[in-house]
Structures are given as C-alpha cells and as structure tokens.
Design a protein around this motif. Structure first.
Motif, mmCIF file in Angstrom:
data_model
loop_
_atom_site.group_PDB
_atom_site.id
_atom_site.type_symbol
_atom_site.label_atom_id
_atom_site.label_comp_id
_atom_site.label_asym_id
_atom_site.label_seq_id
_atom_site.Cartn_x
_atom_site.Cartn_y
_atom_site.Cartn_z
ATOM 1 N N LEU A 829 0.824 -1.090 -0.201
ATOM 2 C CA LEU A 829 -0.061 -0.115 0.023
ATOM 3 C C LEU A 829 0.897 1.491 0.079
ATOM 4 C CD1 LEU A 829 -2.883 -0.919 2.506
ATOM 5 C CD2 LEU A 829 -3.009 -0.357 -0.052
ATOM 6 N N THR A 830 2.147 1.230 0.602
ATOM 7 C CA THR A 830 2.894 2.516 1.030
ATOM 8 C C THR A 830 3.849 2.530 -0.054
ATOM 9 O OG1 THR A 830 4.237 1.490 2.740
ATOM 10 C CG2 THR A 830 1.930 2.683 3.259
ATOM 11 N N MET A 831 4.532 1.647 -0.605
ATOM 12 C CA MET A 831 5.637 1.907 -1.241
ATOM 13 C C MET A 831 5.542 1.053 -2.364
ATOM 14 S SD MET A 831 8.193 0.789 1.898
ATOM 15 C CE MET A 831 9.639 1.149 0.952
ATOM 16 N N ASN A 832 4.733 0.189 -2.735
ATOM 17 C CA ASN A 832 4.870 -0.602 -4.119
ATOM 18 C C ASN A 832 3.337 -0.831 -4.712
ATOM 19 O OD1 ASN A 832 6.049 -1.493 -6.714
ATOM 20 N ND2 ASN A 832 6.774 -3.524 -5.291
ATOM 21 N N PHE A 833 2.781 0.196 -4.962
ATOM 22 C CA PHE A 833 1.204 0.029 -5.441
ATOM 23 C C PHE A 833 1.142 0.549 -6.887
ATOM 24 C CE2 PHE A 833 -3.407 0.811 -5.726
ATOM 25 C CZ PHE A 833 -3.838 -0.467 -5.347
ATOM 26 N N GLN A 834 1.683 -0.125 -7.670
ATOM 27 C CA GLN A 834 1.911 0.219 -9.026
ATOM 28 C C GLN A 834 0.393 -0.289 -9.989
ATOM 29 O OE1 GLN A 834 4.646 1.629 -9.772
ATOM 30 N NE2 GLN A 834 5.493 1.310 -7.822
ATOM 31 N N THR A 835 0.569 0.670 -11.112
ATOM 32 C CA THR A 835 -0.469 0.364 -12.052
ATOM 33 C C THR A 835 -0.703 -1.109 -12.423
ATOM 34 O OG1 THR A 835 -0.263 2.570 -12.921
ATOM 35 C CG2 THR A 835 -1.795 1.126 -14.130
ATOM 36 N N ILE A 836 0.480 -1.643 -12.819
ATOM 37 C CA ILE A 836 0.386 -3.009 -13.043
ATOM 38 C C ILE A 836 1.249 -3.866 -11.759
ATOM 39 C CG2 ILE A 836 1.408 -5.006 -14.309
ATOM 40 C CD1 ILE A 836 1.864 -2.974 -16.901
ATOM 41 N N ALA A 906 -9.744 4.537 -6.325
ATOM 42 C CA ALA A 906 -10.798 4.204 -5.392
ATOM 43 C C ALA A 906 -10.471 2.606 -4.843
ATOM 44 C CB ALA A 906 -12.220 3.990 -6.141
ATOM 45 N N GLY A 907 -9.729 1.943 -5.625
ATOM 46 C CA GLY A 907 -9.540 0.582 -5.146
ATOM 47 C C GLY A 907 -8.536 0.640 -4.093
ATOM 48 N N ARG A 908 -7.352 1.685 -4.217
ATOM 49 C CA ARG A 908 -6.563 1.751 -3.294
ATOM 50 C C ARG A 908 -7.006 2.140 -1.995
ATOM 51 N NH1 ARG A 908 -0.977 5.369 -4.160
ATOM 52 N NH2 ARG A 908 0.065 5.167 -2.003
ATOM 53 N N ILE A 909 -7.971 3.118 -2.169
ATOM 54 C CA ILE A 909 -8.696 3.796 -0.760
ATOM 55 C C ILE A 909 -9.265 2.415 -0.042
ATOM 56 C CG2 ILE A 909 -10.662 5.142 0.073
ATOM 57 C CD1 ILE A 909 -10.025 7.046 -2.203
ATOM 58 N N ILE A 910 -10.164 1.721 -0.782
ATOM 59 C CA ILE A 910 -10.610 0.583 -0.220
ATOM 60 C C ILE A 910 -9.905 -0.353 0.379
ATOM 61 C CG2 ILE A 910 -12.196 -1.197 -0.918
ATOM 62 C CD1 ILE A 910 -13.451 0.229 -2.974
ATOM 63 N N LEU A 911 -8.573 -0.675 -0.234
ATOM 64 C CA LEU A 911 -7.633 -1.532 0.141
ATOM 65 C C LEU A 911 -7.201 -0.996 1.589
ATOM 66 C CD1 LEU A 911 -5.990 -2.720 -2.838
ATOM 67 C CD2 LEU A 911 -7.646 -4.124 -1.384
ATOM 68 N N SER A 912 -7.006 0.256 1.615
ATOM 69 C CA SER A 912 -6.447 0.960 2.777
ATOM 70 C C SER A 912 -7.262 0.921 3.872
ATOM 71 C CB SER A 912 -5.972 2.591 2.439
ATOM 72 O OG SER A 912 -5.321 2.764 1.441
ATOM 73 N N ILE A 913 -8.845 0.832 3.677
ATOM 74 C CA ILE A 913 -9.701 0.526 4.702
ATOM 75 C C ILE A 913 -9.534 -0.743 5.236
ATOM 76 C CG2 ILE A 913 -12.172 0.731 5.368
ATOM 77 C CD1 ILE A 913 -12.189 3.103 3.319
ATOM 78 N N ASP A 914 -9.351 -1.488 4.270
ATOM 79 C CA ASP A 914 -9.266 -3.135 4.621
ATOM 80 C C ASP A 914 -8.244 -3.377 5.490
ATOM 81 O OD1 ASP A 914 -10.446 -5.530 4.521
ATOM 82 O OD2 ASP A 914 -8.855 -6.065 2.978
ATOM 83 N N PHE A 915 -7.222 -2.602 5.318
ATOM 84 C CA PHE A 915 -6.026 -2.901 6.076
ATOM 85 C C PHE A 915 -6.298 -2.438 7.621
ATOM 86 C CE2 PHE A 915 -2.026 -1.398 8.315
ATOM 87 C CZ PHE A 915 -1.106 -2.546 7.875
ATOM 88 N N ILE A 916 -6.858 -1.548 7.798
ATOM 89 C CA ILE A 916 -7.584 -1.411 9.274
ATOM 90 C C ILE A 916 -8.244 -2.429 9.783
ATOM 91 C CG2 ILE A 916 -8.799 0.089 10.660
ATOM 92 C CD1 ILE A 916 -8.467 2.450 8.627
ATOM 93 N N VAL A 917 -9.258 -3.002 9.016
ATOM 94 C CA VAL A 917 -9.813 -4.192 9.509
ATOM 95 C C VAL A 917 -8.972 -5.543 9.663
ATOM 96 C CG1 VAL A 917 -11.696 -5.816 8.980
ATOM 97 C CG2 VAL A 917 -11.871 -3.748 8.164
#
Length: 1485
Positions: A829-836, A906-917
């Motif tokens: 999420l923080t260092m390696n979230f690439q398009t591919i 939006a996917g990155r935001i959703i995955l970030s929230i999922d990290f909290i869970v």
C-alpha cells in the motif's frame, strides 16, 4: 363394610360436607365472573309460585296478605291469581310452582370487618347434581376434590370447650389445607356452620398468602335467608351484592356466614320453611363421592362425617351415613348426641340397652328429655346399637387419649380404617390407602399406616402411586417410594412417560410448545376430534432438540410403530374431568407392552426439568447414572426455557435452577477430578448416548456455563489439548527456539508426553523389582522377571510430526505468518502500489486467497455432523469470523476496483480501509494471552456501551445542529456544508472547538460566501439591510451553553460512568470469561492445518483430495469427543455415580454444619421428646416393644428347655437342676390372665333382618334393640307394621287362618325383626335358598398345585352385583321343584347347568340353617343350604367355569375366581362358610 346379606344399600343423607381438592386460591376476576354468569343464565333455574292460596290469619292489615307458599300477595305474578289447574285449598311446592331463570347469582361482599367476597347462586330444588357439579368445577373454577368430609351437628349456637374448639379448628383447617378442601355446610351463621366458618376465618387471618385459601361452600334454603332482596341482581349489573349480617333483626330467618366462599341457595318456591336443601345437598354429595379423583389416582372421592354436638336429626345423619359406608368421627365433649355415642362406643353391645341410653339422654338432653317418647328412645337405642356395631366406620376423638391427638389425624385415619373393609375393584386395601395418602399429601399417614415393618412392598405394587405422586408434584412421596424399593427402570415405560407428558399444566410453557409442535406435525393424520390431538414422543423429541440445540441427535427417534402408544392430549380443560380420565385410559391398555426407554431415569428427569419442578428434579437427578451430562443438559434446557418464558418471575426461577444444576455439575466434576484426573477428563469428552450423542463439555459450552468451563480440571484438559503431544510444562522459549531450528527437537530440549509416560513406567518397574528383592533376597538380580515395556520411545518422524501439529506451535506459526502478512500488505500500500501489480502484490493476492480457503474450510468442515445450516449458524455466531468475511469482501471489492483504470485510486482507498480491518483482526490472536485476553474482552463489552451512548449523543447533536443551522443559515442547498453545519460542527464542539459563527461579534464577511457560489467557504448567516448578521445572538449563545452543559458534562460523564461500571463488572469475572472463550481458540487451532498461510494451501489440497476424491467423512479428534467401549463406559458411569454420592454426602455435611441447620435439628429433637412426654404414646410404644421382647424371651426359654431335656436324656448334667429351671419356666407360662383379657361371649342376634328401612321400599320397621330381640323378652311397646311386596300389606295369609294364628304358627326363630307379613319373600315361614361353593386347587403354569404356608391354595367361584360392595357365592331362593336357583341359571350355560345339577348329589353340605337377611320378617325368613362342589383335577366342566372369570366390576353381575383367604371381601355368613370349606379340604385360609 360388613353388610351381611343386604339387598340394597341405603342412600347417604349427610348434612355438612368437606370435599378436598388440590389447594387453589379462590379469586374473583372479571373473566371468571363473566363466564360463570353466562353458565348460570343458561342452565340454572329458580322456583316460582303459580297458585295463590291465601293463608288464613287474623288481624292481617290490607296489603300484607300471605300465600301458603310464605310470600306476600304482592310478590306474586298475575299468573298466580289465574291458576289453570283445578282449584284447591291445599298448596304443594311440587305441583304449584314452576321453574324460571334464576335472578340471584354473582358475587356478594359481606360488609363485616373482613370485607370477604363470596360467589352465590339461587337454584331450584329440582336442579340436577351434574349441573351443580359443573357449576362448581367449570364455572366457579374449583379443582376436582380429593376428599369429602361431612361435618354435621347442632344447627343452633352451642358452646364448646376452648381446648376442643381450638383442636377442631386447627385439625379441620390442617386436613383441608393438606388435601385442599371444599367445606360444604348449611351456610348459615349459627351452630356447627358458624364453627366451621370461624375455623376458615382463623386460617385466612394466619395465612400470609392467598394461595391455598379454604373453599367453604354453604348449601342453605333460599326461603330462610335473611335480607334476600340485596342478593337479587339488577339487570345488566356485574357489581357485587352487599350483604349485612344482622342477628338482632333476623327473627325466624337466618343470616349467611361471612366466612364461606361459595353459597348454593336452594329454592322450592316457599318462604320461611327450613330443610328444603337437605335432599338436593344429599344428592350433590353422593354425586361428588362417585366422581374420580384427579392427579391420575383413579379412585373415587372418599367421604367421612365429622360430628359435633347435634340432636335427633344428627343421629339420623350418622346412622344413614354409616349404613352407606361413610366413616364417622365423633368429637367427644362437644355435647348432646356426640357425647351419647362417645359414652357407649367402647362398650359391648350387650351392655348398650334402652335403660343405658335413656340414662345418657337424660344427662346430655336435660332440657328436652321430658319431651322424648318411649318409642323414640327405643328407636334411638336401635340406631346407636347399629352405629356401634360398625367399629370400622366409627372413630371417637377424645382429647385425653393418645391414639388420636389431633383432629386431622383422626379424620384421615378413620378413612383408612374404613377402607380396610371395602373391596376396591380388586386392588389391595393398602394400595387404595396409599393412593389416598398421596392425594392428601400426608406423609405421616403413609409412614405410620402403610410402610410398616410387617409389609414388604414390591416395585410393581407402587407403580400407580408413584405415577400419581409424580403428576401431583409430591416430592416427599417420590423419595419415600424410592427408599422403599421402587425401581424407575420398571416404572418408566413408554406409556407412563406419555401419560406424564399428557398431564402437563395447560398454563405451562412446555405445554404450549408441545401443542405448537403437535399442530405443525402432519405425520399423524388429521385432527381426531374438536379439542383433541394425538401426541407422541417424537413431538417431545423435537421440542427438546430446539432447547438443547441441533448439535444433539433426537432423544426419541420417531418410528411409525410407536404410534400405538399415542395418547389423547386435550387442548381445552374444562375442570379436571378429562385429565383425570387419562390415568384410567393409559393404564387400561395392555400392560404387556412394557417397552422401556434406553434411560428411563433420564426421561423422568427431563419431564421434571421441563416443568421446573425443583424438588422432584433434584430427587430424580440423584438417581441419574450419567449425572454430569444430565446436570449440564438441565442447565441448557432451563436457560432456553427462561428466554421463552413471558412470566418474569417464572423466568427468574428457571435461571436460578439452571445455576443450581451448573453448581451440581461443578461439584460432581470437581470430586471426580480430585480423585482421578484421567477419569475426570474422560467424563468431559465421552460421548453421552443418553443426551443425543454429545459430550459434557459441549453441553457446558452451549449452555454458556462459564463457571463450569473455568474449573481447573476443564482448563487442564484444554491446556493438555493446546500443547498436543508436548509436555504441558514445556517452556515457551524452548518451543520458539525449536520452531526456528527444528533439529533441536531431537536433542532432548523438548519433552513429549510419551517420554513422561515412559519415565513413569520405568520408575514403576524399578519400584516393583525393589519390592521383589526385599521379599526374596536370595533371588539374584539378573534372575528377576523382566516385564516387557508397553510404551515405545518416539521415532524421529513422530517427534517432528507431533511438534508441528501441536496447536500451540500451529498458533505461533500463524501469528508469525499474520505479522508477515500485515507487513507485506503495508509495504504494497505504501511503497509498491503500481498500475501493473508487482510480484509482491500478487503474493498478497495469493495470501488472501489462502485465507479465503481457510474460511471455507471452517465453514464446511463438519466433524460433529451438524449439517450445513448449523455449521453456518455456528460460523456466523463468532465475531472474528465476521471480521474475516468483512475483510475478505472489502479486499475483493478493492482489488476489483484497483484492476480497472477508472477505479484505481478508489481501489487503493478501499484496500487501505481493509488494512484497518485486518489490523483489528489482530486482537483475536492476543486473546490466548492471559494478560491481554481479558483486556480485549473488556474492550468488546465497552463497545456495546459506546453504541448506546452514541444513540443518546446523536439525539443532542442532531437536535442542536438542525436548530443552529436553521437560525444561522437560510436555505443551504450544498449537502456537504449542510452535513458540516448539522453534524460535524456540533460534534467538534464537544471536544472544545467552539464555533465562531454563533456570535455576531466574530462575523467576517470574507470568511463566507453570500450566495453559496464558493464551494470552499460556508454560506454567510442571515444579514440585515446594513450587511450585519440578523440572527439573535443571545439565543444562539444560550443554545450553545445548554448544548455544552448536556453534551460535554452530562453525556460525557455518563459515558465514563458506564465504561467504569462495565470495566468493574467484567474485571471481576474477566478470568472466568477468558477461560470460557479460550476454548474456542484452542478448538480452532486444534483442527487447523499445520502449515500457516500462505503454505496452508497444501493442507487444503490434502483435505480436498481426502474428502472429495476419496469420499472419507470428517471425524472429530478424540481429544474433544471420545466414544468409549461399552464395558469401559459402564465402569466409568459407575465410578461417576460413586463420585456423585460423595459430592452429595459432602454437600449434606456442609449443610448440617451450618448454624441454621443445627438449630433446626435441635428443635426437631426437642419436638420429638416433647411428644413422647406429653402423653402415653411414648409409653405405649415402649410397652409394645417390651411385649415383643418378652415374647422372644419366652420362645428362647422354650428352645433352651428342649435343649436341656435332650442333654439330660443323654446323661449330661443333673436332672434336679433341669427340673428346677423347668419349674420356673412353667410358672411364668401359668400366670393368670388379667380380667380385662377375658371377653364375655356376646349373644348372637340377627342384625340385617332389623334394618330400619326395608330394602326396595319406603316401609320402616319398628325399632328392635338387641335386648328386645328374643321372643321370650317382654316388649309391650312392640307394634310392628305389616308389609307384603305383592299387595303392599300383609294380606298373604293362608285361607282359613286368622292373623293371630298365622303369627303364632310362623314365628322367626331368631326373634323379632320389626316387621310382619311376607315382605319381599314368596310365602310365610321359611323360604329356602341354596348357596353353591364351587372350589378347585390353584395351579401354576406347569399344572402344579400352588402352596402357601405349607398348605394348598384353594380357589372359589364368586359373583358380585353392581349395586353391592361385597362378593358372594352364586345362589339364591329356590322354588319347589327347582334344582338350581333362578339367579344361578342366569350365569351358567345350559351345559354347565346340567353338569352342576348332576354334581349336587355328590356335593358336600357345609351349612344348613337360618340366614340373617334384610328381607326377613317376623313371619317369613330365609333358610339356606350351602353345598360345596370341589374339583380335585381339571376337567371340561372346570374349564368352562374358568371362562366365566370376567372380573369386570362395571358389569351388572361380575364373576371371578378368587384365592381362599381371610382377607376376601365376602359377606359375613359366606366368609364363615368359606373358612369351613377350607378346613375340610385342609387348604390355606
């Protein structure tokens, strides 16, 4: 009752009766009153005069004329003055009245100090007793009575001694409360009725509750009731009628007693006439006495008469009652008739003469003695003699005697004494008495009269009484029966269990649940009848599975063949008539079908638990073999019932009882674990077949029994499972070190349980060898026997497998794996979230997929065979599973968005929230820790408090926000700024960020937009024409202050208080809660694959191959569920029962050590000692024991004498010494008897031939006392009436003879009878009859003659007519030329008639002579010939006679073959004849 050859018993003519039922409060709610009034309006009538005949009187003023019916002329209807019948001056209530709907009924309120309420109704004298009984039981909601006590005596006020009055009050109320009584009296406020009312009043004043209020029913004459007008109800009114007692103004009328609860006022259309109610009351009492008791007792309601004081009418009542088999209790010292009978009751009949009775009458009737005629005194003497002649029905209560020290004991013992002389449809008397004792709930009666040392009772004999005690909730009797040998295995057949479940209370929760199940069941076919349904045990099984849970198998699997045991369950209970008939129907079926359940004690325990019968359940649980599982199952059932129960009080009782059984389970398990840890843990995990093939620990978990799971033994089992095959005392650092460097497993750093067992085995062998060396030092050490080692050391592969499959190791590998997962997730999420997606992100996807596979495994893995739905329910019930589902679902949504170009961010935001869970899911890992686990539990509990707090906070935030927004801003259309103003800004205000917009002083036009065009600025407030804020600053500031006061101070402090309270509550039980929840974590990791994610996928592939490809079923490991071999399980359950007894003994010891129990024990001992010292009862018991001891000494002396004689005959000892000893023994034997032991023989007079009322007629004999029976005795007052049944008079005299000549020629050889003529006999003089005694030997199935006491057992043929109570020999009057009586021919077939006629000539004449028969007169009597026909061997004639054995007591003529015994219920003369026959054949009698 001994009746001789009576033809028909006379009818009962009691006065005041008490009928007892189970105690039930008499309440007057609106619904009951309305229902009762509807029944009365439709069914009850009164009498009305329809013919006015003026009563001649002098000086009667105008308008006060009175009809001969007693009512004023003005009270008559117009119809009475236009009578359609023939005119007459004679007025009669039978012909000159008609029935019309009653107008006096409802509830009356006495205006006395107590303000008592009573139900009342005015009824016609011709009302049927069936309607009145239905009125009492259905309309007035009284339970079916268990006892009928007739209290009769003086109708006028009389004075009783204070001690006797108190004893009467106390005894009457005690017997009424213990049996639940209806008290039926005359209902007026005078005489014996007043004393009964005072007793009821004293009971009500001393009682602290309304439960068990005495039901006192007064049956009085309507025409003599004072203040009748107030009892006539107004049309349409339901208000209670007010009634005032005014004895000063009542005159010839009588006031009703204010202490009665119900009144039946009998009306025959007359006014001022006493005694109208007598006939209807007698009919009602007879009808009640013929009804069957409730509580599945299956016997008629017994009756007893209690007599206080009284006059001639009371004597008639006693006489009629006793002749109808009703026992009487006479209270000595109450006065008049009662004292006269008490004085002569103990005298021989020969001493009870007219002169003696006259003497007592003069003493006790001093004022009225001069008005008594000689004929009346003779009649009273005859009645008193007949009363004393029936001692089995007569009991005299004397205050100064030790036999009956209390009135209640005397009443109940009188009933038991009377029952000994009656045949109760083939039942033994003691069985009938026991049923009565159970119905009355009198343990003292049962112990003293039935369970004695001289009677050995079998389990089968007590079955019916046991069932009655269970249904009636009589725990003391159930315990008594168990102590006296009742085997529940024999009692609890399937039909009995069905009967128990069909006698549930309609108001109980389990009854409603069962009825719901029955209605939903379509397998039994359509509805049988209105209000009736068919019930079977599978209905009970379905309800039990709902309560226990789907994790159990059905306790009663349904089979079609079981439908034959179905019983009708009535949905509507009108009274108790339907329920009382269940017993007879269930036990009337074939008893050969004795299918016993697997565990009948369990079945009974379930029945008691479902009804929440605390004491009964405790008694039955003590008998349970699988007691640990039973206690935990009871706790589970009760907790589920408490959730369904709407009554809060009953729900609380269920919860308390559930806690009690959890304590029992803890006690038994603690005792077991303390004695043997291994066996104790086996009790937890063994499969209980009695409770749906589940385990005790599973029952504890499902019942939420946290205290039980927190026990040291249970936690030790969990710890053992947690460590797997590793030793439980292994240090954690060693485990972590071996996880990193697995070769250390083989260095001995870790200890396995197998190693510990080998070490213990080695030590045991060394100790054994050492003992052998000490016993035999000469044996060389090398020659010691070598015992083969049963345990082998673990191999390298086994050590590796056991280490990595241990749940603790699996857990820590998963912890390491989860931390790695979170690190990888954060890195992506923080260092390696690439398009591919990079390979790290792809690895993350694979990792989450393995987590998803593990969740599927947990969902569908079903080792307990719960089914998909139950597994899904269990899965969803776990909070952490919901976290897993939520996290995987959000992750899938985030990935789906992330893989699209438009939704990448939006996917990155959703995955970030999922990290909290996923981070929050980390808390589940720390629950295993003893320090962190309880804190996480506290946090979970606090979240509930915060949820409720947020609801309260939202109310204030929204209310203030909307008001502020509306005042400041006009028509805000931007939703985001509307949300800021309504919710966000008020929420920040709580935390100190004060809004500047509420104060016009802080207004700055540059900080807002006027028309809302600038999206970065809020809308400006409402402005005036000068551009300044127009809103009222004073108002917005006040609102802000109020908001801060409530939100900041009140609500925040409320939240702090709630969290503090939750913390304190949970903190006290945190260790217990943590231990309970620890089980789930251990169970999860015990069944989890050994590899952590993402390598866990290999475990999933292996399971897929094993379950899907190879089709192997899942099974739970033996650590959680163990099925033991049958012999091992039997031994374990026996040991568990022993542990239960130890626990109960310890519990009893702890109870006895309490100060309260010590005080109670001391008080009981003092009470027993006081009873022994108060009277002669203690001395009587001691004298009885000494007499028995003396008898034993005498027998020993005789034995020693025989031994001495034998020794002397052989030459041992001196003969002189022996003679001296023998002389002493003979002198003891030759002691003279006391004078009172020598009974003078009583003269024999015929008794039945002198009954006052001639059978089947209204003819009354002239009374003939015993001493006036012989013709030689002068009896100048003797004036017998004449009667002939054919003509109605004594005109049956041969031609050519005068009446005097006939009387001289035909004279009864036994003396006077009080009647002349032929009566019902054929002719004057002797009328000959024949009694046939057909006997044979009783044989067993092998044809061998049965023996008893060294003699052959003989059987005889007997008959019993429906209207009689006793059995008799077949026979009857014989007309000239007849060989057999006409009655006997009606029983026998033509073949038997011919054969019996042939055998008469070979028969043996046993008796020939006079018969004391009720049909005898002075001039006509019966003489019989008794002939015995005995069959030594079986033949065709005997076989046909045996077929006549019906034993159907409901038939017009019942026939039976009975064993010859002195206890047979035969007529007196027939009993004597049977004894002679037995003596002639040397048979047992």
């Amino acid at each position: 009752m001994q009746q001789g050859n009576k033809i028909h018993p006379n009818e009962v003519d009691g006065r005041v009766r008490i009928t007892s039922a189970s105690p039930k409060p008499v309440l007057f709610n609106t619904e009951q009153v309305k229902y009762g009034n509807d029944f009365i309006v439709e069914n009850i009538r009164k009498k009305q005069c329809i013919y006015y005949v003026e009563k001649p009187q002098e000086g009667v003023p105008q308008g006060m004329e009175i009809c001969k019916c007693g009512y004023l002329k003005s009270a008559h209807s117009s119809e009475a003055f236009h009578y359609a019948g023939s005119p007459s001056d004679n007025w009669h209530p039978k012909t000159h009245t008609r029935e019309v709907p009653t107008d006096a009924f409802g509830t009356m309120t006495f205006t006395s100090l107590g303000k008592n309420n009573a139900r009342y109704v005015r009824v016609s004298a011709d009302t049927s007793p069936e309607k009145l009984y239905k009125l009492l039981t259905s309309s007035w909601q009284l339970d079916v009575p268990n006892l009928l006590i007739s209290v009769t005596g003086g109708a006028k006020n009389f004075v009783m001694k204070p001690q006797l009055r108190n004893m009467f009050h106390r005894g009457l109320i005690k017997v009424a409360q213990s049996t639940g009584a209806w008290i039926i009296t005359g209902g007026t406020h005078a005489g014996v009725m007043k004393h009964v009312g005072e007793a009821v009043r004293d009971s009500a004043m001393s009682s602290t509750t309304k439960d068990g209020r005495i039901v006192a029913i007064g049956i009085a004459t309507w025409g003599i009731v004072y203040d009748q007008a107030n009892l006539i109800r107004r049309p349409g009114s339901y208000l209670p009628a007010e009634y005032t007692i005014n004895e000063a103004k009542q005159g010839r009328l009588s006031c009703l007693d204010c202490n009665h609860s119900h009144f039946i006022l009998v009306d025959d259309g007359t006014q001022g006439v006493y005694g109208v109610e007598i006939e209807l009351r007698a009919k009602l009492e007879r009808f009640i006495a013929n009804q069957t008791m409730g509580l599945s007792v299956g016997i008629n309601i017994p009756a007893v008469c209690v007599v206080l004081e009284g006059g001639p009418g009371t004597l008639d009542t006693i006489y009629n009652a006793m002749h109808n088999g009703t026992p009487c209790v006479i209270l000595e010292g109450s006065g008049r008739v009662a004292d006269v009978i008490a004085q002569v009751a103990t005298l021989p009949l020969s001493q009870i003469t007219v002169e003696l009775v006259q003497k007592h009458l003069k003493t006790f009737f001093a004022e009225d003695f001069d008005s008594f005629s000689e004929e009346k005194m003779i009649e009273w003497t005859k009645k008193i003699q007949d009363i004393v002649r029936m001692p089995q029905l007569l009991t005299v209560f004397r205050m100064d005697k030790e036999v009956n020290k209390e009135v209640d004991v005397a009443i109940l013992q009188a009933l038991l004494k009377a029952s000994k002389s009656v045949d109760y449809r083939g039942q033994d008397n003691w069985e009938h008495q026991l049923k009565l004792a159970v119905a009355w709930n009198r343990m003292d009666i049962a112990k003293s009269k039935i369970f004695t040392d001289d009677r050995l009772l079998k389990s089968a004999d007590l079955r019916n009484a046991m069932v009655a005690a269970l249904i009636g909730d009589k725990p003391d009797f159930v315990r008594l029966f168990l102590e006296n040998g009742v085997n529940l295995q024999e009692v609890m057949t399937e039909s009995v269990v069905l009967e128990l479940f069909n006698n549930l209370s309609p108001s109980s929760l389990i009854y409603r649940m069962l009825m719901k199940e029955v209605k939903e069941d379509k397998s039994e076919g359509p509805e049988l009848a209105k209000g009736q349904w068919k019930i079977n045990m599978h209905h009970v099984s379905n309800v039990l599975r709902e309560l226990l849970g789907d994790f159990t198998q059905p306790l009663y699997p349904w089979h079609r063949s079981n439908s034959k045991f179905a019983v009708l369950l009535h949905m509507e209970h009108n009274g108790n008539s339907e329920r009382s008939n269940l017993h007879s129907r269930a036990f009337g079926r074939e008893r050969k079908q004795k299918e016993v359940f697997e565990d009948p004690v369990r079945d009974l325990f379930i029945w008691t638990i479902l009804q929440c019968r605390t004491e009964l359940a405790q008694i039955v649980w003590e008998q349970c073999q699988d007691c640990l599982a039973s206690a935990l199952a009871a706790s589970k059932i009760l907790k589920e019932l408490a959730k369904e129960e709407e009554d809060t009080d009953q729900s609380e009782v269920m919860e308390n009882l559930a806690e009690e059984y959890e304590k029992h389970a803890i006690g038994v398990f603690t005792e077991s674990y303390r004695r043997d840890e291994e066996r104790g843990q086996k009790l937890l995990i063994r499969v209980s077949k009695s409770w749906g093939h589940t385990t005790s620990v599973r029952l504890a978990l499902e019942a939420d029994n946290q205290n039980f799971v927190a026990q040291g033994g249970v936690q030790a089992l969990l710890t053992k499972i947690w460590w797997g095959e590793l030793a439980v005392d292994t240090r954690m650092w060693k485990v972590l070190l071996c996880m990193v460097f697995f070769p250390l497993i083989y260095t001995g750093l870790l200890t396995f349980r197998q190693d510990e067992k080998i070490l213990k085995e080695k030590v045991r062998r060394e100790v054994t060898n050492g003992d052998l060396m000490m016993e035999n030092p000469a044996i060389p050490k090398k020659r010691l026997p070598l015992e083969k080692m049963r345990l082998k050391p673990l191999t390298c592969v086994s050590r590796l497998k056991y280490f990595y499959t241990a749940p603790v190791v699996v857990f820590y590998w998963n912890v390491v794996s989860y931390f790695g997962f979170l690190w990888l997730y954060a890195y992506v999420l923080t260092m390696n979230f690439q398009t591919i997606p990079a390979w790290q992100e792809i690895l993350l996807y694979v990792w989450v997929f393995t987590l998803f596979c593990e969740e599927l495994r947990q969902l569908f893995h079903d080792p307990d065979k719960f089914g998909v739905l139950k597994r899904a329910e269990i899965y969803i019930s776990d909070l952490w599973n919901m976290f897993d589902v939520l996290s995987i679902s959000i992750f899938a949504a985030g990935v789906a968005c992330r893989l699209t170009t438009a939704g990448f961010y939006a996917g990155r935001i959703i995955l970030s929230i999922d990290f909290i869970v996923y981070c929050l899911r980390l808390m589940a890992i720390f629950t295993v820790n003893k320090n962190l686990g309880p804190k996480i539990i506290i946090v979970k509990r606090m979240l509930k408090d915060i949820f409720f707090f947020l609801f309260l906070l939202a109310v204030w935030v929204v209310s203030y926000g909307v008001a502020e927004q509306a005042i400041l801003i006009e028509n805000e259309s931007r939703l985001e700024w509307l949300f800021r103003g309504v919710v966000y800004q008020p929420y920040l205000t709580i935390f100190g960020q004060m809004p500047s917009s509420v104060d016009s002083v802080n207004y700055a036009s540059g900080q807002c937009t006027t028309n809302g065009t600038d999206p970065t600025k809020p809308t400006c407030p409402v402005l005036d024409s000068n551009g300044n804020p127009a809103f009222p600053t004073w108002l917005t500031i006040i609102l802000l202050c109020i908001y801060l006061l409530f939100a900041n101070i009140l609500l925040i402090n409320l939240l702090i208080a709630m969290l503090s309270y939750t913390f304190q509550v949970v903190q006290d039980n945190t260790d217990q809660i943590w231990k309970f929840q620890r089980f789930g974590l251990i169970e999860e990791y015990h069944g989890r694959p050994a590899f952590p994610p993402p390598f866990i996928i290999f475990g999933h592939l292996y399971l897929f191959f094993k379950r899907v490809i190879q089709r192997k079923k899942a099974s739970r490991h033996k650590q959680f569920k163990m099925e033991l071999p049958e012999n091992e399980e039997t031994a374990l359950l026996s040991w568990e029962s022993f542990m239960k007894e130890s626990y109960l003994l310890r519990l009893q010891q702890e109870l006895s050590d309490t100060n309260e129990q010590k005080i109670q024990d001391t008080a009981d001992r003092v009470g027993v000692l006081a009873e022994l010292l108060e009277g002669d009862s203690g001395r009587h018991v001691i004298e009885k024991r000494l007499a028995h001891l003396e008898e034993q000494v005498l027998m020993s002396t005789k034995a020693l004498t025989w031994i001495m004689n034998a020794l002397v005959a052989k030459g041992f000892g001196s003969r002189d010494e022996a003679l001296a000893v023998l002389a002493v023994g003979k002198s003891k034997e030759a002691e003279p008897k006391e004078e009172d032991e020598e009974d003078d023989p009583e003269p024999h007079y015929h008794v039945n031939a002198r009954q006052l009322l001639y059978p089947d007629s209204n003819v009354k004999r002239f009374p003939v006392p015993d001493e006036r029976v012989p013709w030689e005795v002068d009896f100048t007052a003797y004036k017998p009436p004449a009667y002939a049944a054919k003509t109605g008079s004594a005109v049956d005299i041969p031609d050519g003879q005068s009446a005097a000549a006939s009387a001289q020629k035909y004279k009864n050889p036994m003396g006077r009878t009080g009647l002349t003529g032929t009566g019902k006999l054929y002719h004057l003089g002797p009328n000959y009859s024949m009694d046939l005694i057909v006997t044979c030997w009783k044989r067993n199935l092998d044809g061998v003659v049965c023996m008893r006491a060294g003699k052959k057992v003989m059987q005889y043929f007997s008959i019993k007519r429906k209207e009689y109570e006793l059995w008799a020999f077949p026979g009857g009057l014989v007309q000239p030329g007849e060989a057999l009586p006409l009655r006997l021919k009606g029983i026998l077939s033509p073949f038997l008639q011919r054969q019996i006629t042939k055998m008469l000539s070979d028969g043996k004449e046993v008796y020939k002579g006079y018969v004391d028969d009720a049909r005898n007169t002075d001039e006509a009597w019966i003489e019989t010939t008794a002939i015995n026909i005995h069959f030594e061997e079986d033949n065709e004639v005997l076989a046909d006679l045996k077929k006549l054995d019906t034993k159907d007591t409901e038939a017009e003529i019942a026939t039976a073959w009975q064993d010859a015994d002195r206890k047979n219920y035969l007529y007196a003369t027939h009993r004597d004849i049977l004894q002679k026959v037995a003596e002639q054949h040397q048979a047992h009698y």
